[in-house]
Write an enzyme that holds these catalytic residues in place. Structure first.
Site, mmCIF file in Angstrom:
data_model
loop_
_atom_site.group_PDB
_atom_site.id
_atom_site.type_symbol
_atom_site.label_atom_id
_atom_site.label_comp_id
_atom_site.label_asym_id
_atom_site.label_seq_id
_atom_site.Cartn_x
_atom_site.Cartn_y
_atom_site.Cartn_z
ATOM 1 N N GLY A 242 28.210 36.851 25.672
ATOM 2 C CA GLY A 242 28.707 35.820 26.573
ATOM 3 C C GLY A 242 29.022 36.261 27.981
ATOM 4 O O GLY A 242 29.184 35.414 28.869
ATOM 5 N N GLU A 278 27.640 41.507 21.009
ATOM 6 C CA GLU A 278 26.331 40.855 20.896
ATOM 7 C C GLU A 278 25.846 40.384 22.268
ATOM 8 O O GLU A 278 25.623 39.197 22.484
ATOM 9 C CB GLU A 278 26.445 39.649 19.947
ATOM 10 N N GLY A 280 23.479 39.477 25.306
ATOM 11 C CA GLY A 280 22.071 39.139 25.516
ATOM 12 C C GLY A 280 21.775 39.106 26.997
ATOM 13 O O GLY A 280 21.158 39.990 27.578
ATOM 14 N N ARG A 318 15.194 26.584 31.787
ATOM 15 C CA ARG A 318 16.624 26.558 32.122
ATOM 16 C C ARG A 318 16.999 25.552 33.226
ATOM 17 O O ARG A 318 17.997 24.848 33.076
ATOM 18 C CB ARG A 318 17.126 27.966 32.470
ATOM 19 N N CYS A 348 3.936 16.518 33.474
ATOM 20 C CA CYS A 348 4.007 15.089 33.792
ATOM 21 C C CYS A 348 5.369 14.489 33.477
ATOM 22 O O CYS A 348 5.467 13.573 32.646
ATOM 23 C CB CYS A 348 2.930 14.362 33.015
HETATM 24 N N1 LLP Z 1 25.973 35.956 19.869
HETATM 25 C C1 LLP Z 1 25.862 34.682 19.472
HETATM 26 C C2 LLP Z 1 26.382 34.307 18.152
HETATM 27 C C3 LLP Z 1 25.268 33.731 20.310
HETATM 28 O O1 LLP Z 1 25.186 32.456 19.921
HETATM 29 C C4 LLP Z 1 24.766 34.125 21.585
HETATM 30 C C5 LLP Z 1 24.134 33.165 22.482
HETATM 31 C C6 LLP Z 1 24.895 35.472 21.949
HETATM 32 C C7 LLP Z 1 25.508 36.361 21.078
HETATM 33 C C8 LLP Z 1 24.395 36.005 23.260
HETATM 34 O O2 LLP Z 1 25.060 35.433 24.338
HETATM 35 P P1 LLP Z 1 24.839 35.994 25.816
HETATM 36 O O3 LLP Z 1 25.419 37.370 25.880
HETATM 37 O O4 LLP Z 1 23.378 36.027 26.064
HETATM 38 O O5 LLP Z 1 25.529 35.032 26.691
HETATM 39 N N2 LLP Z 1 19.729 29.261 26.349
HETATM 40 C C9 LLP Z 1 20.987 29.326 27.074
HETATM 41 C C10 LLP Z 1 21.933 30.340 26.488
HETATM 42 C C11 LLP Z 1 22.234 30.114 25.035
HETATM 43 C C12 LLP Z 1 23.144 31.144 24.414
HETATM 44 C C13 LLP Z 1 23.268 30.944 22.959
HETATM 45 N N3 LLP Z 1 24.001 31.934 22.239
HETATM 46 C C14 LLP Z 1 20.700 29.580 28.546
HETATM 47 O O6 LLP Z 1 19.543 29.731 28.916
HETATM 48 O O7 LLP Z 1 21.632 29.592 29.355
#
Ligand code: LLP
Length: 423
Positions: A242, A278, A280, A318, A348
């Site tokens: 997050g 976790e 991302g 996005r 389109c």
């Molecule tokens: N762990 C869990 C359980 C999650 O649901 C997520 C992301 C992460 C870790 C990783 O979160 P991060 O560190 O990447 O913020 N598609 C959206 C983002 C969706 C995130 C969903 N869960 C976007 O493009 O902004």
């Protein structure tokens, strides 16, 4: 920091001009920097270790960018994987992530996926509800196994940011309440097919303020203490992902150092616990760009100017989905005054608009532009909408590059389908 810079008037990824890749591979194309991926992982790890949080499990959230070469780049540094489907488990394994560093999350795992995870030997299944706990117990018992589980807690904290990516409020579908978690943990300890090893939370994505994370983590600490006071063993505390990435012109996220220091403060004195994370976006976002070509400029008599690109919402969803802001940079910027453009793709529907009234330097048909900070939730969310081929992915390392997902052919696309016998 990332490794996309102007060198000799040209935007490059590490030592490779983006124009060279666009010529060789075509556009639209995703380009990733190994050095940036490695740097972000290492900076986070060093910050967590440096703050005295022991040797954490950093399970990279595969959903952000699931390309196997990207995963392998991180796995080589010791990263684990946070996965949410059998497909992601298979990707992590293909990339060489050891099963004992794979964490399986998600609100709706099927019995088949749980069985696959257990066969694989993943280190932890993050259980999100009471029925899921019973399902994991039943599947594991049928296999003669005992599954290591963590209970996903919904701490009821508002993470800020876009509503579609907030996950930690009580009315979001994720996890169980704190009191339910306590009960489920105790129940799990008496089940033959599961072994509760920890608790986990994840309150949202692109979080740019430490306060909600601190509030959630404080609740998690108190939960660990309550469970231990009841005589239950808690080995791991998974604090999810997050942490935001710096998107140009957007609120600045806390540094990994500030994040780690806050956690060390909240968790001070808690011993015999492994921390898991976790992340991302903070690892992958600034490690990738989407390079597109200007097809033409549609100048309206009322002054509105549409920059029509060969990339569309199917390639980078996005902006359409979350009104997300991506910096757009010419790959070979020309001198001249900035002017407002509506930047659009060929799909389109009006939703296929990347941005409106964006001030950009002079551009002409045939020019290349790069969408910055597109390494996370870019290619991973792409589709073939309008029967457009998936954009290829290229990984750069120093002066070398490799096509790590080639552009499919139209024959590949059609070969996946069958006609019905009566047609
Ligand atoms: N762990 C869990 C359980 C999650 O649901 C997520 C992301 C992460 C870790 C990783 O979160 P991060 O560190 O990447 O913020 N598609 C959206 C983002 C969706 C995130 C969903 N869960 C976007 O493009 O902004």
């Amino acid at each position: 920091m990332n490794h996309f810079e102007l060198k000799g008037g040209e935007l490059t990824c590490e030592d490779v001009p983006l124009a060279r890749i666009a010529e060789a591979v075509g556009t639209p194309v995703y380009v990733y920097s190994s050095a940036t991926l490695e740097r972000h992982y290492t900076v986070l790890r060093d910050a967590l270790v440096g703050a005295g949080l022991g040797e954490p499990l950093i399970a990279y959230a595969v959903k952000a960018n699931s390309n196997v070469a990207v995963l392998r780049t991180l796995a080589r540094l010791g990263a684990g994987a946070d996965v949410v489907s059998e497909g992601e488990i298979r990707r992590a394994l293909a990339a060489g992530v050891p099963p004992e560093r794979i964490v399986f999350s998600g609100v709706g795992k099927t019995a088949g996926e749980i069985a696959f995870a257990l066969e694989t030997g993943v280190c932890e299944i993050n259980v999100e509800s009471e029925p899921e706990l019973h399902l994991v117990n039943a599947v594991a018992q049928a296999m003669g196994r005992r599954a290591a589980v963590a209970i996903r807690v919904n701490p009821d904290v508002e993470a800020g940011g876009h509503a579609k990516i907030s996950t930690g409020k009580a009315d979001n579908k994720f996890g169980v309440s704190l009191s339910q978690a306590e009960r489920l943990y105790a129940n799990a300890a008496n089940m033959a097919g599961v072994r509760p090893v920890g608790v986990t939370c994840h309150i949202g994505s692109q979080i740019t303020d430490l306060a909600p994370l601190e509030a959630a983590f404080g609740k998690m600490r108190a939960l660990v203490e309550r469970l231990r006071a009841e005589g239950l063993a808690v080995e791991r505390l998974d604090l999810g992902g997050g942490l935001g990435a710096p998107y140009f012109n957007q609120p600045t996220p806390p540094t990994p150092g500030d994040y780690a220091a806050m956690i060390a403060r909240v968790m001070a004195g808690l011993t015999d616990l492994q921390f898991a994370f976790e992340p991302g976006r903070m690892i992958a976002a600034n490690a990738g760009v989407l390079v597109a070509r200007v097809l033409h400029i549609n100048q309206r008599p009322d002054g509105r100017r549409f920059l029509v690109l060969d990339a569309a919402m199917n390639d980078l969803l996005r902006p359409a989905m979350y009104d997300a802001y991506h910096d757009i940079r010419p790959v070979a910027p020309r001198e001249g005054d900035l002017a407002p453009y509506d930047v659009v793709g060929p799909i389109c529907e009006t939703g296929d608009t990347f941005t409106r009234d964006r001030l950009l330097p002079p551009l002409e048909a045939g020019d290349l532009v790069a969408f910055m900070t597109a390494g996370a939730y870019g290619a991973a969310m792409s589709s073939e909408y309008n029967s457009r081929l998936l954009a290829p992915e290229v990984l750069v390392k120093g002066a070398d590059y490799a096509v790590v997902r080639p552009r499919p052919t139209y024959d590949d696309m059609l070969a996946r389908e069958r006609t019905a016998p009566w047609l």
